[in-house]
Write an enzyme that holds these catalytic residues in place. Sequence first.
Site, PDB file in Angstrom:
ATOM      1  N   HIS A 202       0.827  -1.209   0.000  1.00  0.00           N
ATOM      2  CA  HIS A 202       0.000   0.000   0.000  1.00  0.00           C
ATOM      3  C   HIS A 202       0.860   1.256   0.000  1.00  0.00           C
ATOM      4  O   HIS A 202       2.082   1.215   0.165  1.00  0.00           O
ATOM      5  CB  HIS A 202      -0.949  -0.003   1.197  1.00  0.00           C
ATOM      6  CG  HIS A 202      -0.284   0.017   2.542  1.00  0.00           C
ATOM      7  ND1 HIS A 202       0.222   1.162   3.112  1.00  0.00           N
ATOM      8  CD2 HIS A 202      -0.056  -0.985   3.429  1.00  0.00           C
ATOM      9  CE1 HIS A 202       0.730   0.877   4.302  1.00  0.00           C
ATOM     10  NE2 HIS A 202       0.591  -0.417   4.517  1.00  0.00           N
ATOM     11  N   CYS A 218       3.183  -4.809   6.847  1.00  0.00           N
ATOM     12  CA  CYS A 218       2.805  -4.558   5.458  1.00  0.00           C
ATOM     13  C   CYS A 218       3.959  -3.952   4.668  1.00  0.00           C
ATOM     14  O   CYS A 218       4.959  -3.507   5.233  1.00  0.00           O
ATOM     15  CB  CYS A 218       1.608  -3.617   5.405  1.00  0.00           C
ATOM     16  SG  CYS A 218       0.052  -4.378   5.940  1.00  0.00           S
TER      17      CYS A 218
END
Length: 341
Positions: A202, A218
């Site tokens: 992301h 992440c």
Amino acid sequence: MNTTILTRRTVRGAITLGLSALLATGALAEERDRPRGHFALPESGNVIGENYTVTVQEGDTLVDLGRTYNVGYEAIRMANPDVSIWAPFEGTEVVIPDQHILPDAEREGIVINLSEMRLYYYSAPGVVETYPISVGRDGFGTPVGVTRTTVKVKDPAWSPPRSMRAEAAARGEPVPAVVPPGPDNPLGRHAILLGLPSYLIHGTNRPDGVGMRASRGCIRMFPEDIESLYERVPSGTRVNIIDQPFKAGWAPDGTLYAQSFPPLEENEGSFEPLLNAIETVARAFGDEKPPVDYARLRELVEQPDGLIVSLLHTADEAPTPATPAPEVENLFGGELELSAR
């Protein structure tokens, strides 16, 4: 004079000389004409790109230059250890480490090298893209393994994990159960979900941290990089998350290069860095006995800075005392496994 001892000065000199040669041939100009992060796959070997230098202008920071030239925080810092990150002097020459050894992994889909904090995307025949990333910090390590992209979400809402909300509440800083899209959303404007539950690739609302161990597992990217991937990466794309702090590879001219990065803290006890490097070089040579400068290899492992360095003895180097290379066959008693956290 024994010239086998590696110094930063010789590395920088090699960078400058290499840049001059490339400018003469036009090779560097050709690479710079490609879209951001795009490189042609070499016809032989596995080295892409070239290091070069830029001049600091008034108001620049190393972080600004890193983002402009597709380099993460730790990479630009290690390549320029004597330059202030936030207040470099105007006119300072800054090394842009834009030369990479492709990871030792199948050239398919996305390959993420955790210690290097870079993502590689084999987007088309003969093309590889590479971008800096942030990965999980110590205690929230990004797991290694093979997965695939699933759903793509634009302007995602973020649900902070329960543990994070509890920690914030204990500090007297309660976090909402859901953070809506907008400038305060740490996922940025684009997210690509992975088959690993709760893990995403992301964007971020804090791009200065790209290239650090800063996430809770992440993969974070500069907003412009994730936007580009978001538009082009198909759902179901293979994602191979690996951890290779030491890489070795051949250039088209037959030179063996190596690249070393600081290992992840949680993996430091799972393998011996020098022996791992020796094994990696041995694999690059196959059955041949490599004429490797082991003093240079040791220094590269002990002082990793991400810059590519030649490991072969050259004709003008003074010979080093004959020392047999450590035995690497069955060095680890089988396939090396790295801790996921």
